[in-house]
Design a protein around this motif. Structure first.
Motif, short mmCIF file in Angstrom:
data_model
loop_
_atom_site.label_atom_id
_atom_site.label_comp_id
_atom_site.label_asym_id
_atom_site.label_seq_id
_atom_site.Cartn_x
_atom_site.Cartn_y
_atom_site.Cartn_z
N TYR A 148 3.57 14.31 0.59
CA TYR A 148 2.92 13.15 1.44
C TYR A 148 1.73 13.12 1.34
O TYR A 148 1.10 12.07 1.36
CB TYR A 148 3.35 13.67 2.94
N PRO A 151 -0.50 11.91 -2.92
CA PRO A 151 -1.18 10.73 -3.50
C PRO A 151 -2.22 10.14 -2.73
O PRO A 151 -3.14 9.61 -3.38
CB PRO A 151 0.12 9.76 -2.86
N LEU A 152 -2.95 10.51 -1.54
CA LEU A 152 -3.91 10.25 -0.77
C LEU A 152 -5.09 11.11 -1.33
O LEU A 152 -6.13 10.86 -1.35
CB LEU A 152 -3.79 10.27 0.68
N TYR A 230 -0.59 7.50 7.20
CA TYR A 230 -0.57 6.20 6.37
C TYR A 230 -0.74 5.02 6.94
O TYR A 230 -1.03 4.15 6.66
CB TYR A 230 1.01 6.27 5.84
N PHE A 284 1.51 5.92 -7.13
CA PHE A 284 2.41 4.93 -6.70
C PHE A 284 3.77 5.34 -6.23
O PHE A 284 4.55 4.93 -5.35
CB PHE A 284 2.39 3.61 -7.48
N ASP A 286 4.94 8.55 -6.06
CA ASP A 286 4.82 9.56 -4.87
C ASP A 286 4.82 8.78 -3.51
O ASP A 286 5.27 9.10 -2.39
CB ASP A 286 3.86 10.49 -4.99
N LEU A 287 3.75 7.60 -3.37
CA LEU A 287 3.60 6.81 -2.32
C LEU A 287 5.18 6.26 -1.87
O LEU A 287 5.46 6.08 -0.73
CB LEU A 287 2.70 5.71 -2.49
N GLU A 288 5.90 5.68 -2.89
CA GLU A 288 7.23 5.07 -2.85
C GLU A 288 8.20 6.22 -2.19
O GLU A 288 8.99 5.92 -0.97
CB GLU A 288 7.71 4.51 -3.81
N SER A 290 7.45 8.88 -0.41
CA SER A 290 6.90 9.21 1.11
C SER A 290 7.29 8.13 1.98
O SER A 290 7.76 8.60 3.12
CB SER A 290 5.53 9.55 0.91
#
Length: 512
Positions: A148, A151-152, A230, A284, A286-288, A290
């Motif tokens: 989670y 990525p950030l 997010y 991107f 890992d964002l998907e 999450s």
């Protein structure tokens, strides 16, 4: 005070019944006051010295003088004395208020101290929370929490690096605003660093709260932490009101739109940001994953751990999201060829197309028999990875950078220790070329299937890829800036660009 002095001096010239008394030194306003005839003030002569009529509105009564001049107690002297004291009060008041303001250095040290206290507190709380969990649950939970927030954290790292890029451009007098076609309200490196500072504080704070709440049994509250984070980032990016650097956010979103739908002429900012997106393809992905878990309410659970889950590690969406940045860049090259008919754009498109087999051959391990993977698909995957890495390395050196330009970017207008360390040094050549080759090759290793759950290794390799892109940005922008300042381009621009008189005389270009 000077204006009133001039008024008093000029009054003697216009009114003959005013006469100066005593010694001529009365004309010196700094040591004595002008002496007026008592008949000018009428009844004010008999008024007491502390009368409110002899003071300005809101001023206090004059109790004592300044200690440098002794007055005889006449009403005229009391009047002028009160004027000078009030005026001196008006001058010293803002100075005294400014004197109590803390220095910028003291404020900066105080901020650094608070930042260190915050960092130590987050580390202590996170460590205690992880140690409360059982050993068999700890690794699984850390893998999910890392998915989670990883990525950030990488996006925050990219923002910090971009601020450093802009600082170097400003020091080297490289007009990056002209290169990227930015408006006058574009963000400077200080504002970029301010955004990065807030991101650095918000993301670990949310992660600490997630670890603490989950380890103490508050599963529902823990699951809400990444969702709120997010949502906050998305709102800060698309907020339609004139706060949080609206013009810069609009420019970024417009550029992203032009990358996804390259139906117009490609600008430098379009393909520059698209190149950065190729280095963040794992981010991107890992964002998907999450967001998928948040949508299917799998946060703080182990439902996603099943391989066949819609958000699992074998999902088809993972290679699709990984390949999208390369497809966007490929379509941009095709659009450039349509506009310019230059064959080099087709060769550049071929470079991005070599990334497609690397990604999909790596994903085939989860969908084919092990023998077929070892004997057929793995050799093809290795071959495609080598081709893509070497082709990209060659293009960086010969096209994106142009090695003859390695002289300008680190030559600061006001040279300092960093400029002396980097400008014109041979080791900079060897470092940039060597690290670019090594990190290009590790990109293929990062997509290896057996590293899918080794999140620390993948995070380190992704961070190194972002660092490689950070180095790449210096020389790519330098190359573009040198092209813009070259004499042939300047001559062509002056010939092709008509002046105002030609526009007015040209009947075809006239419009009502």
């Amino acid at each position: 005070m000077i204006g009133r002095s001039v008024f008093i001096r000029s009054s003697a010239a216009f009114f003959p019944f005013i006469r100066l008394q005593g010694d001529p030194s009365c004309l010196n306003y700094r040591t004595h006051f002008l002496c007026f005839h008592p008949s000018m003030f009428g009844s004010l002569v008999d008024a007491p010295a502390n009368s409110p009529h002899l003071r300005r509105s809101g001023s206090r009564a004059v109790v004592s003088d300044l200690g440098t001049v002794e007055f005889g107690g006449s009403p005229e002297e009391a009047l002028l004395h009160s004027i000078e004291v009030d005026e001196m009060k008006g001058v010293t008041t803002p100075l005294s208020s400014a004197a109590i303001m803390p220095s910028p250095v003291l404020l900066w040290r105080f901020k650094v101290l608070l930042f260190l206290i915050w960092g130590v507190s987050c580390c202590k709380i996170s460590w205690d929370s992880v140690m409360r969990m059982s050993a068999n649950l700890r690794d699984l939970f850390l893998y999910e929490a890392f998915l989670y927030y990883n990525p950030l954290l990488l996006v925050t790292m990219m923002v910090w690096f971009w601020g450093i890029n802009l600082w170097v451009f400003a020091q080297a007098n490289v007009n990056y605003a002209k290169i990227f076609d930015l408006d006058q309200n574009h963000l400077s490196h200080r504002e970029i660093w301010k955004c990065a500072t807030w991101m650095t504080m918000v993301v670990p704070t949310s992660m600490t709260a997630y670890l603490y709440l989950y380890s103490h049994g508050e599963v529902s509250l823990a699951a809400s932490q990444p969702v709120l984070l997010y949502a906050a980032f998305a709102m800060a990016l698309i907020f339609p009101f004139d706060i949080f650097y609206l013009s810069s956010r609009y420019f970024f979103l417009r550029t992203v739109w032009r990358i996804v739908f390259p139906f117009q002429a490609i600008s430098f900012a379009d393909f520059f940001l698209a190149d950065i997106f190729t280095s963040m393809s794992k981010v991107f992905s890992d964002l998907e994953r999450s967001v998928c878990r948040m949508v299917h309410r799998q946060v703080a659970t182990i439902a996603w751990f099943e391989a066949d889950s819609v958000c699992g590690s074998h999902a088809v969406a993972i290679p699709i999201v990984l390949v999208l940045p390369y497809l966007f860049r490929l379509f941009q090259c095709l659009r450039q060829y349509k506009d310019t008919r230059e064959k080099t754009t087709l060769l550049n498109a071929l470079k991005y197309s070599t990334a497609v087999p690397v990604i999909f051959l790596s994903a085939l391990k989860y969908h084919v028999f092990p023998d077929n993977w070892v004997n057929i698909y793995r050799p093809l995957w290795l071959l495609s990875g080598v081709v893509n890495s070497l082709y990209s390395f060659y293009w960086d050196l010969t096209r994106d950078w142009d090695l003859s330009c390695f002289t300008r970017i680190f030559k600061f207008s006001r040279p300092n220790a960093l400029s002396y360390l980097l400008y014109g040094r041979k080791w900079v050549y060897f470092w940039v070329i060597g690290t670019n080759l090594i990190l290009r090759c590790t990109w293929t290793y990062k997509l290896s299937s057996h590293l899918r759950h080794n999140y620390l290794t993948v995070f380190a390799i992704t961070a190194l890829e972002i660092f490689r892109r950070f180095q790449w940005a210096f020389f790519r922008v330098e190359n573009e800036w040198n092209k813009m300042n070259s004499k042939p381009n300047i001559q062509l621009s002056t010939i092709d660009k008509p002046n105002d008189e030609q526009k007015l005389l040209d009947p075809n270009g006239h419009s009502v």
